[in-house]
Motif scaffolding. Sequence first.
Motif, mmCIF file in Angstrom:
data_model
loop_
_atom_site.group_PDB
_atom_site.id
_atom_site.type_symbol
_atom_site.label_atom_id
_atom_site.label_comp_id
_atom_site.label_asym_id
_atom_site.label_seq_id
_atom_site.Cartn_x
_atom_site.Cartn_y
_atom_site.Cartn_z
ATOM 1 N N VAL A 34 0.844 -1.208 0.000
ATOM 2 C CA VAL A 34 0.000 0.000 0.000
ATOM 3 C C VAL A 34 0.872 1.248 0.000
ATOM 4 O O VAL A 34 1.867 1.320 0.726
ATOM 5 N N ALA A 35 0.525 2.212 -0.831
ATOM 6 C CA ALA A 35 1.161 3.538 -0.798
ATOM 7 C C ALA A 35 0.063 4.567 -0.565
ATOM 8 O O ALA A 35 -0.988 4.505 -1.210
ATOM 9 N N GLU A 36 0.316 5.495 0.364
ATOM 10 C CA GLU A 36 -0.719 6.444 0.770
ATOM 11 C C GLU A 36 -0.420 7.862 0.285
ATOM 12 O O GLU A 36 0.731 8.295 0.306
ATOM 13 N N GLY A 37 -1.453 8.561 -0.097
ATOM 14 C CA GLY A 37 -1.327 9.992 -0.357
ATOM 15 C C GLY A 37 -1.146 10.342 -1.823
ATOM 16 O O GLY A 37 -0.569 9.574 -2.602
ATOM 17 N N THR A 53 -5.519 -1.529 -7.106
ATOM 18 C CA THR A 53 -6.725 -0.935 -6.522
ATOM 19 C C THR A 53 -6.410 0.487 -6.098
ATOM 20 O O THR A 53 -5.348 0.740 -5.521
ATOM 21 N N LEU A 54 -7.313 1.405 -6.390
ATOM 22 C CA LEU A 54 -7.188 2.771 -5.886
ATOM 23 C C LEU A 54 -8.379 3.022 -4.957
ATOM 24 O O LEU A 54 -9.524 2.735 -5.325
ATOM 25 N N VAL A 55 -8.081 3.530 -3.759
ATOM 26 C CA VAL A 55 -9.141 3.784 -2.777
ATOM 27 C C VAL A 55 -9.171 5.283 -2.497
ATOM 28 O O VAL A 55 -8.120 5.871 -2.227
ATOM 29 N N TYR A 56 -10.339 5.880 -2.577
ATOM 30 C CA TYR A 56 -10.400 7.305 -2.244
ATOM 31 C C TYR A 56 -11.632 7.594 -1.387
ATOM 32 O O TYR A 56 -12.635 6.879 -1.443
ATOM 33 N N GLU A 85 -15.361 8.186 4.988
ATOM 34 C CA GLU A 85 -14.231 8.695 5.768
ATOM 35 C C GLU A 85 -13.820 7.661 6.819
ATOM 36 O O GLU A 85 -12.630 7.427 7.052
ATOM 37 N N ALA A 86 -14.828 7.007 7.432
ATOM 38 C CA ALA A 86 -14.532 6.017 8.493
ATOM 39 C C ALA A 86 -13.753 4.835 7.925
ATOM 40 O O ALA A 86 -12.808 4.338 8.553
ATOM 41 N N VAL A 87 -14.116 4.418 6.722
ATOM 42 C CA VAL A 87 -13.419 3.279 6.118
ATOM 43 C C VAL A 87 -11.991 3.681 5.764
ATOM 44 O O VAL A 87 -11.032 2.942 6.037
ATOM 45 N N LEU A 88 -11.814 4.871 5.200
ATOM 46 C CA LEU A 88 -10.457 5.277 4.836
ATOM 47 C C LEU A 88 -9.592 5.422 6.093
ATOM 48 O O LEU A 88 -8.422 5.046 6.102
ATOM 49 N N LEU A 101 -5.409 6.229 -1.387
ATOM 50 C CA LEU A 101 -4.295 5.281 -1.296
ATOM 51 C C LEU A 101 -4.382 4.285 -2.441
ATOM 52 O O LEU A 101 -5.451 4.078 -3.022
ATOM 53 N N GLY A 102 -3.247 3.693 -2.741
ATOM 54 C CA GLY A 102 -3.195 2.734 -3.840
ATOM 55 C C GLY A 102 -2.602 1.417 -3.365
ATOM 56 O O GLY A 102 -1.728 1.399 -2.502
#
Length: 270
Positions: A34-37, A53-56, A85-88, A101-102
């Motif tokens: 995982v890489a964040e930001g 996967t991209l998570v936003y 927001e809670a999941v992130l 994050l990716g």
Amino acid sequence: MNAPKPITSLTNDRVKAIRALEMRKMRKETGLFVAEGTSLLVTARDNGFVPETLVYQAGAAASGIARGLVTHALKSGAEVLEVSEAVLAKLASKDNPQTVLGVFKQRFIAPPRPNEVPANETWLALEEIRDPGNLGTIIRTADAVGCGGIILVGTTCDPYALEAIRATMGSIFAVPIAKMNHATFLQLARDWPGDVIGTHLTARDDFRGEDYRGPQLIVMGSEGPGLSSSAAAACSKLVKIPMAGKLDSLNLAIATALMLYQVRGPHLKL
Ligand SMILES: C[S@@+](CC[C@H](N)C(=O)[O-])C[C@H]1O[C@@H](n2cnc3c(N)ncnc32)[C@H](O)[C@@H]1O
């Protein structure tokens, strides 16, 4: 193009699978990290990495850089997850909250072939490095000086641990990394066409006083025990960084930075 799927449940299977990548065991099993930001993800994109996967965070990608990352991920066929927001907050590290994050595939290159390494390259070997923060800082510095790549020797910490990734500030996507056991490294050192420069606290030569024949292979020891005797014996030169105080040694990442700048300095221009 896949439509983004909003997720609000903390027990969602995808959320749990991404969270599990905090564990080295799971990173090893899946080959993912995982890489964040936004900054790291932009560097990844610029270096040709496409996330699996991209998570936003819902609402965070309405415009700007995050929007561009989502569009790029969708166009590239990546899974894109819009989450609450809670999941992130559950997925991202607590002390460094991000809105995107990716999840990426880890990349380890095949070791360099000594007879194919160009004479103007410098490579870096790290024996049994333990601290992911040190490793991330070293990867970033290796990127700064245009190092050919890094070789992780023996049992080391994971360059894809979150702490290491964060310390690289994106350079994890730019610097080639290989790994090998000690025996393979000793053979590589024997076959290396240029200088193999070990750094050792008992060395008698000042690191600034040497001419280093390219391609150079700089060899750094572990944070605890330092360079092993077999690795030291495989080096064509052993050098020391002078110290005025009563300290035993420098921090590994600092010593590596000094070595890299000493050797790569002539190649660098403002
Ligand atoms: C924290 S030091 C390890 C100290 C260890 N106790 C020893 O005796 O080598 C980690 C690595 O950083 C490098 N290093 C740190 N200070 C150095 C110095 N003054 N000169 C050369 N290398 C140094 C060496 O590669 C060393 O193996």
